[in-house]
Design a protein around this motif. Structure first.
Motif, PDB file in Angstrom:
ATOM      1  N   MET A 174       0.822  -1.210   0.000  1.00 18.49           N
ATOM      2  CA  MET A 174       0.000   0.000   0.000  1.00 18.49           C
ATOM      3  C   MET A 174       0.856   1.261   0.000  1.00 18.49           C
ATOM      4  SD  MET A 174      -3.365  -0.697   2.333  1.00 18.49           S
ATOM      5  CE  MET A 174      -2.471  -1.112   3.818  1.00 18.49           C
ATOM      6  N   THR A 229       0.955   3.569  -3.258  1.00 20.89           N
ATOM      7  CA  THR A 229       0.383   4.895  -3.098  1.00 20.89           C
ATOM      8  C   THR A 229       1.406   5.973  -3.409  1.00 20.89           C
ATOM      9  OG1 THR A 229      -1.116   4.060  -1.402  1.00 20.89           O
ATOM     10  CG2 THR A 229      -0.840   6.432  -1.516  1.00 20.89           C
ATOM     11  N   THR A 283       1.849   6.203  -6.994  1.00 19.55           N
ATOM     12  CA  THR A 283       0.693   6.867  -7.586  1.00 19.55           C
ATOM     13  C   THR A 283       0.846   8.379  -7.479  1.00 19.55           C
ATOM     14  OG1 THR A 283      -0.728   5.000  -6.981  1.00 19.55           O
ATOM     15  CG2 THR A 283      -1.825   7.065  -7.539  1.00 19.55           C
ATOM     16  N   GLY A 332      -8.015  -0.234  -2.018  1.00 18.86           N
ATOM     17  CA  GLY A 332      -6.883   0.643  -2.276  1.00 18.86           C
ATOM     18  C   GLY A 332      -6.965   1.892  -1.414  1.00 18.86           C
ATOM     19  N   THR A 363     -13.297   1.945  -9.659  1.00 17.70           N
ATOM     20  CA  THR A 363     -13.068   0.950  -8.615  1.00 17.70           C
ATOM     21  C   THR A 363     -14.356   0.579  -7.904  1.00 17.70           C
ATOM     22  OG1 THR A 363     -10.802   1.763  -8.247  1.00 17.70           O
ATOM     23  CG2 THR A 363     -11.809   0.436  -6.499  1.00 17.70           C
ATOM     24  N   GLY A 366      -8.631  -3.379  -6.179  1.00 15.08           N
ATOM     25  CA  GLY A 366      -8.289  -1.997  -6.481  1.00 15.08           C
ATOM     26  C   GLY A 366      -6.796  -1.735  -6.488  1.00 15.08           C
ATOM     27  N   SER A 367      -6.413  -0.662  -7.153  1.00 12.52           N
ATOM     28  CA  SER A 367      -5.007  -0.269  -7.218  1.00 12.52           C
ATOM     29  C   SER A 367      -4.558   0.315  -5.887  1.00 12.52           C
ATOM     30  CB  SER A 367      -4.805   0.761  -8.329  1.00 12.52           C
ATOM     31  OG  SER A 367      -5.144   0.217  -9.589  1.00 12.52           O
ATOM     32  N   ALA A 368      -3.262   0.169  -5.595  1.00 12.16           N
ATOM     33  CA  ALA A 368      -2.649   0.695  -4.370  1.00 12.16           C
ATOM     34  C   ALA A 368      -3.290   0.114  -3.122  1.00 12.16           C
ATOM     35  CB  ALA A 368      -2.717   2.219  -4.330  1.00 12.16           C
ATOM     36  N   GLY A 369      -3.772  -1.133  -3.240  1.00  8.99           N
ATOM     37  CA  GLY A 369      -4.324  -1.841  -2.100  1.00  8.99           C
ATOM     38  C   GLY A 369      -3.615  -3.165  -1.928  1.00  8.99           C
ATOM     39  N   LYS A 390      -5.945  -5.615 -11.583  1.00  8.93           N
ATOM     40  CA  LYS A 390      -6.675  -4.515 -10.952  1.00  8.93           C
ATOM     41  C   LYS A 390      -7.946  -4.162 -11.731  1.00  8.93           C
ATOM     42  CE  LYS A 390      -3.149  -4.213  -8.196  1.00  8.93           C
ATOM     43  NZ  LYS A 390      -3.118  -4.954  -6.938  1.00  8.93           N
TER      44      LYS A 390
END
Length: 455
Positions: A98, A102, A105, A216, A240, A315-318, A324
């Motif tokens: 994460m 993140t 991102t 995420g 998402t 989800g992304s960044a999760g 994803k």
């Protein structure tokens, strides 16, 4: 007179942000190496004997990559020390995923000149030290609070309804809370959560933790600030949330219908319990790895549906794996725009850049290629049929952790292949997307255009 200015971190050649793939891969490889070493110690097993190197490596990789596939039973093979190491690796892997996802991102957003909406200081135009500290702090606090709430709910249920001793209930509650929020799927029980298939308190609590961790952090943080103002949601949040609801609903219906009369899975359950089991199965295929029914007894159509859901992921960044839902959703919009003959891909009131579309396509094609090659190799070196092998491969690459029961019976070379798949599936889509987004090469000339025949 020419003024010299200090370039941003992402422009400096020697900085790690220049090569995100190397930073992420090195960090996760180091964690796997340390975990393998600790699990190889005699104190890590209940028997007091050293674990096989392949088993230690496989378990460490599965924990760091928050997958959940196991070659030996977690509760009976590993000692308290070994289980503590696994739990620590899961926590490090989940927080690392994460945090790194993140931060990259944020980096990519700055690189592309976009606002990082999930930061409290969204007005700023550069990633500075205070942003990084704020992001990391929020991720850690959010994760620990979520895990603590889930642990309390599970502990209370186990200690009261199932009359489990408090210390044992607390340990199981904490272990499963951390494993669930990080989408790891590790369980201290040999049958995972099959004993609680009809218990909504246990299954829905675990499912909620899985969904929360899999959304995420950027999406969760954005929702905490703008949940009353959907018009202000970013494209990432909209895709998402919509696809999460759609896939969970579709998966619940497919599993409930396909397994409704299967005597080895949903058959003995009543109507509401079948729906609960279907929802739990749909949630777990989003890269969690727990199971409330025997996966090996499921019908082929359920295994195929699981393959699709596991490949898409969360989800992304999760903490979820897969390609994803944002990647899948973006390609769905590309297809829709192409069918309508539109020159641009629009999502809501935003236009998606062409480079973003190419990144999504690259992630999907490379991921599909990895799954196909690995499936071919496993079919060649194992006696199992295609649907079972494909399920195992997709589960490993999507860092899901579900299995039809063949993981512990695979030869060492197959275990090594799954280790490589778990590692690639965990860092692959993230590093690839980051590297492609940060790569900006402009040609000084354009070649003549020529269309090819498609179809």
């Amino acid at each position: 007179m020419r003024l010299l200015t200090r370039r941003p971190a992402w422009q400096r050649g020697g900085d790690g942000f220049r090569h995100p793939a190397q930073v992420i891969a090195a960090g996760f490889a180091a964690a796997v190496a340390v975990g393998t070493g600790l699990l190889s110690l005699p104190v890590a097993t209940r028997s007091g004997q050293r674990a096989e190197v392949v088993d230690a490596l496989f378990t460490a990789t599965s924990a760091v990559c928050v997958t959940g596939l196991i070659t030996v039973d977690t509760g009976s093979y590993w000692s308290g020390f070994g289980q503590a190491v696994i739990l620590l690796l899961i926590q490090v892997g989940g927080l690392g995923i994460m945090t790194l996802a993140t931060l990259f991102t944020v980096l990519v957003s700055r690189r592309l000149g976009l606002r990082a909406r999930f930061l409290a200081q969204a007005e700023t135009k550069s990633l500075n030290l205070s942003d990084v500290r704020g992001v990391v702090r929020r991720i850690v606090v959010f994760s620990l609070i979520s895990e603590a709430v889930v642990a309390v709910l599970l502990t209370v249920r186990l200690a009261t309804t199932y009359e489990q001793p408090f210390v044992s209930a607390l340990y199981d509650g904490v272990f499963h809370a951390i494993s669930a929020f990080n989408n790891a799927g590790f369980s201290t029980r040999a049958d995972s959560l099959m004993g609680y298939v009809a218990d909504p308190w246990i299954t829905l609590t675990v499912a909620t933790a899985v969904i929360l961790g899999g959304l995420g952090f950027p999406v969760v943080f954005e929702l905490t600030r703008t949940w009353r103002r959907p018009a202000f949601w970013s494209v990432t949040t909209r895709i998402t949330l919509v696809l999460t609801v759609v896939l969970l609903t579709a998966g619940t219906l497919v599993f409930t219908i396909a397994e409704y009369s299967n005597p080895a899975t949903f058959g003995p359950l009543d109507g509401p319990q079948k729906l609960l089991a279907g929802f739990f199965a749909s949630t777990m295929t989003r890269t969690a790895g727990f199971n409330s029914v025997d996966i090996g007894a499921m019908r082929p159509e359920s295994l195929l549906a699981s393959d699709v859901l596991m490949f898409i992921g969360g989800g992304s960044a999760g903490t979820a794996g897969g390609i994803k839902v944002t990647t899948f959703g973006l390609l769905a919009f590309v297809l829709w725009s192409e069918m309508r003959g539109e020159t641009h891909v629009n999502v809501g009131h935003r236009r998606i850049p062409t480079s973003n579309q190419r990144q999504a396509l690259a992630v999907v094609l490379l991921s599909a290629g990895a799954v196909v090659v690995a499936t071919f190799i496993l079919l060649a070196i194992t006696p199992y049929r295609l649907d079972v092998v494909l399920f195992e491969v997709v589960s490993a690459f999507g860092t899901v952790g579900l299995s039809t029961g063949i993981t512990g019976n695979l030869p060492p070379q197959a275990d090594i292949l799954l280790v490589m798949l778990m590692f690639a599936g965990r860092i692959g889509p993230l590093t690839l997307a980051s590297a492609l987004a940060l790569r900006d090469r402009n040609r000084r000339f354009e070649l003549p255009e020529e269309r090819t025949i498609v179809g």
